[in-house]
Write an enzyme that holds these catalytic residues in place. Structure first.
Site, short mmCIF file in Angstrom:
data_model
loop_
_atom_site.label_atom_id
_atom_site.label_comp_id
_atom_site.label_asym_id
_atom_site.label_seq_id
_atom_site.Cartn_x
_atom_site.Cartn_y
_atom_site.Cartn_z
N TYR A 1 -2.16 -0.66 10.83
CA TYR A 1 -2.17 -1.49 9.79
C TYR A 1 -1.42 -1.63 8.67
O TYR A 1 -0.16 -2.35 8.45
CB TYR A 1 -3.64 -0.77 8.52
CG TYR A 1 -4.04 -0.79 7.21
CD1 TYR A 1 -3.37 -0.10 6.75
CD2 TYR A 1 -4.17 -2.07 7.09
CE1 TYR A 1 -3.48 0.09 5.17
CE2 TYR A 1 -3.99 -2.84 5.24
CZ TYR A 1 -3.81 -1.33 5.14
OH TYR A 1 -3.59 -1.29 3.02
N LYS B 1 2.02 -3.55 6.96
CA LYS B 1 2.70 -3.57 5.41
C LYS B 1 3.57 -3.16 5.42
O LYS B 1 4.54 -3.59 4.82
CB LYS B 1 1.65 -2.11 4.66
CG LYS B 1 0.53 -2.32 4.35
CD LYS B 1 -0.11 -3.68 4.11
CE LYS B 1 -1.52 -4.42 3.95
NZ LYS B 1 -1.71 -5.38 2.46
N SER C 1 0.63 -1.10 -0.02
CA SER C 1 0.79 -0.10 -0.24
C SER C 1 1.11 0.85 -0.02
O SER C 1 2.11 1.65 0.44
CB SER C 1 -1.30 0.54 1.52
OG SER C 1 -1.34 1.09 1.52
C1 WQD Z 1 -9.99 8.69 1.33
C2 WQD Z 1 -9.85 10.22 1.30
C3 WQD Z 1 -10.51 10.65 4.30
C4 WQD Z 1 -14.30 8.91 4.18
C5 WQD Z 1 -7.00 4.29 3.18
C6 WQD Z 1 -5.65 3.25 3.22
C7 WQD Z 1 -5.11 2.88 2.50
C8 WQD Z 1 -6.22 1.61 1.85
C9 WQD Z 1 -7.82 3.10 1.60
C10 WQD Z 1 -6.67 -0.20 2.43
C11 WQD Z 1 -9.42 10.40 2.39
C12 WQD Z 1 -11.49 11.47 3.18
C13 WQD Z 1 -12.84 9.07 4.14
C14 WQD Z 1 -15.27 9.80 4.56
C15 WQD Z 1 -13.46 12.35 4.06
N1 WQD Z 1 -6.84 0.60 3.29
N2 WQD Z 1 -12.75 10.85 3.73
N3 WQD Z 1 -14.90 11.05 4.80
O1 WQD Z 1 -8.25 6.67 3.90
O2 WQD Z 1 -6.97 7.27 2.04
O3 WQD Z 1 -6.37 4.95 2.41
O4 WQD Z 1 -8.06 3.02 2.32
O5 WQD Z 1 -6.34 -0.79 1.24
O6 WQD Z 1 -4.17 2.03 2.71
O7 WQD Z 1 -4.19 4.08 4.11
O8 WQD Z 1 -9.06 6.30 2.12
O9 WQD Z 1 -11.28 6.17 1.21
O10 WQD Z 1 -10.56 6.02 3.87
O11 WQD Z 1 -9.79 7.65 2.26
O12 WQD Z 1 -13.75 12.70 3.37
O13 WQD Z 1 -16.59 9.86 5.49
O14 WQD Z 1 -11.17 10.60 1.38
O15 WQD Z 1 -10.65 11.55 4.45
O16 WQD Z 1 -9.21 11.80 2.84
P1 WQD Z 1 -7.33 6.15 2.93
P2 WQD Z 1 -10.21 6.82 2.23
#
Ligand code: WQD
Length: 343
Positions: A150, A154, A125
Site C-alpha cells: 500500500y 503511494k 500519505s
Molecule cells: C494508528 C496507531 C497503531 C489500531 C495507516 C496508514 C495511513 C492511513 C491511516 C490510509 C498506530 C495503533 C491501531 C488498534 C492500536 N491509511 N493502533 N490498536 O497505521 O498510523 O496509518 O492508516 O489512508 O496511510 O499507514 O493508522 O489507525 O492503523 O494506527 O494500538 O486496534 O494506533 O499501532 O500506532 P496508521 P492506524
C-alpha cells in the site's frame, strides 16, 4: 463554478470533500465502484448540502470507460483522485490487487486527460516517509522504502505524477500527504464506514465503546515515547477535506510554483495511542475497555508533520482539535447504531 471529478467520492475522505466542494460553490462529479463504500452516502450528502452530487458507478481500471467518461465531460477542469485500495495489512496479503487497482486507475485517469489542461489533486500519505529520522517531518524529507505494498503504491504514484508533470505542461498536480484522518462531519450524517473489523485505531475505539468489539488492544507500550505508546498526527477529516478545496483553488488561480507540488496535511502535533484513548473518554464521557498488547508488525514508532508549507502556500491549516475529532467520531457511531442509515 468548475466541475470537479471526485474519484472515490462515496468513501470516507471523498464524501467529506464532496461536501466541502459544494460548500465552496464547486460542482463535484463522483466516480466510484462502491467496492469499499455505500451508495446511500449520496443521500446523506444531499441532507447536509441540499445537493445530491452527480454519480457514476464504474471501475477506474476499465480504461475504455474512463476514456469515454472524460470525452463526454469536456467541462471537467479538475479532479481529486481518492479511489484506491488503502488497507496496509491487506496490501501485504494481496499485493497484486493493490498494484493493479492503484496503478491502473491512476494511469487510466492520466491517459484520459492527456489532451486538456487539468488540475489534478492526489491523495497521498505520510506513509511515504516511513519512520522519519527528524521530527516534525517536512515535505523535503527523504521518501523511505515503504513497509507495505500500500505504502509503495503511494510512493510510486507520486513518482508517476512527478514524471508526468515534467513531461507535459497540461498537468497541474498537487499531492497531499495525509497524516491520520479521523472523526466525522458535525451533522453525524457521514463518517468512516470500515468494512469488517476496523484496521484503524479510532473506528476500533468507537466500535468498542458502542459494544460491537470487546476491547481495544494498544499495539505496544514499549516505544521510545513519553508513555511508551506510538505517536501519530491525527487530523479531523473535515479539516482534511478543506485542504483539498484549498489545493484545487490554488491550481485554478494558477498560484502553483511548479507543475508538481507536495504538501503535508496534518495538525503538526503528535498524540500517542494512550492520549487518544484518554481524549476519547474525556470528550465523550464513555469509559473504554482496553489492554496493552504486542507491537503490530510494520508500525512505525512516531510521526507528526511540519505543516508550515501548507499554511504559507495553500493558506490552509487544521482548525479542529482532538476533542472534536473524538466527539464527532462517537456521534457518528451512535448515529449508525440508532438510525442504521445504510440498512
Ligand atoms: C494508528 C496507531 C497503531 C489500531 C495507516 C496508514 C495511513 C492511513 C491511516 C490510509 C498506530 C495503533 C491501531 C488498534 C492500536 N491509511 N493502533 N490498536 O497505521 O498510523 O496509518 O492508516 O489512508 O496511510 O499507514 O493508522 O489507525 O492503523 O494506527 O494500538 O486496534 O494506533 O499501532 O500506532 P496508521 P492506524
Amino acid at each position: 463554478m468548475s466541475k470537479i471529478l471526485v474519484t472515490g467520492g462515496t468513501g470516507y475522505i471523498g464524501s467529506h470533500t464532496v461536501v466541502e466542494l459544494q460548500n465552496a460553490g464547486y460542482t463535484p462529479v463522483i466516480i466510484d465502484n462502491l467496492s469499499n463504500s455505500n451508495k446511500g452516502v449520496l443521500k446523506q450528502i444531499a441532507s447536509i448540502t441540499g445537493n445530491s452530487p452527480e454519480f457514476h458507478e464504474f471501475d477506474l481500471c476499465n480504461e475504455q470507460k474512463v476514456i469515454e467518461f472524460v470525452k463526454n465531460n469536456p467541462d471537467i477542469t479538475g479532479l481529486i483522485h481518492f479511489a484506491a485500495s488503502k488497507a496496509v495489512g491487506e496490501s501485504v496479503e494481496e499485493p497484486i490487487k493493490y498494484y493493479r487497482n492503484n496503478f491502473f486507475s491512476l494511469l487510466n485517469l492520466l491517459n484520459a486527460f492527456k489532451d486538456r489542461d487539468i488540475n489534478f489533486v492526489f491523495s497521498s500519505s505520510c506513509t511515504v516517509y516511513g519512520q522519519p529520522k527528524e521530527l516534525p517531518v517536512t515535505e523535503s524529507a527523504p521518501v523511505q522504502k515503504a513497509e507495505s505494498p500500500y505504502g509503495n503504491t503511494k510512493q510510486v504514484a507520486e513518482e508517476i505524477l512527478s514524471d508526468t508533470a515534467k513531461a507535459f505542461a497540461n498537468y497541474h498536480i498537487i499531492a497531499l500527504r495525509y497524516f491520520n484522518p479521523v472523526g466525522a462531519h458535525a451533522s453525524a450524517l457521514i463518517g468512516e464506514l470500515p468494512l469488517g473489523v476496523p484496521q484503524n485505531l479510532v473506528p476500533f475505539i468507537t466500535q468498542t465503546a458502542i459494544g460491537k468489539r470487546e476491547k481495544v488492544t494498544v499495539f505496544g507500550n514499549d516505544y521510545d515515547t513519553p508513555d511508551g505508546s506510538a505517536i501519530r498526527d491525527y487530523i479531523h477529516v473535515v479539516d482534511l477535506a478543506k485542504a483539498h478545496v484549498a489545493a484545487i483553488k490554488r491550481l485554478e488561480e494558477h498560484k502553483a510554483k511548479a507543475n508538481y507540488e507536495v504538501f503535508n496535511i496534518g495538525t503538526g502535533k503528535g498524540l500517542s495511542v494512550l492520549e487518544i484513548i484518554r481524549a476519547f473518554e474525556s470528550s465523550t464521557g464513555v469509559k473504554l475497555n482496553y489492554q496493552i498488547g504486542p507491537r503490530r508488525a510494520g508500525d512505525i514508532e512516531k510521526v507528526w508533520g511540519d505543516v508550515s508549507k501548507s499554511l504559507t502556500e495553500l493558506g490552509w491549516k487544521a482548525e479542529l482539535d482532538v476533542e472534536e475529532m473524538m466527539r464527532s467520531a462517537w456521534a457518528w457511531e451512535v448515529y449508525l447504531k440508532e438510525k442504521n442509515p445504510f440498512g
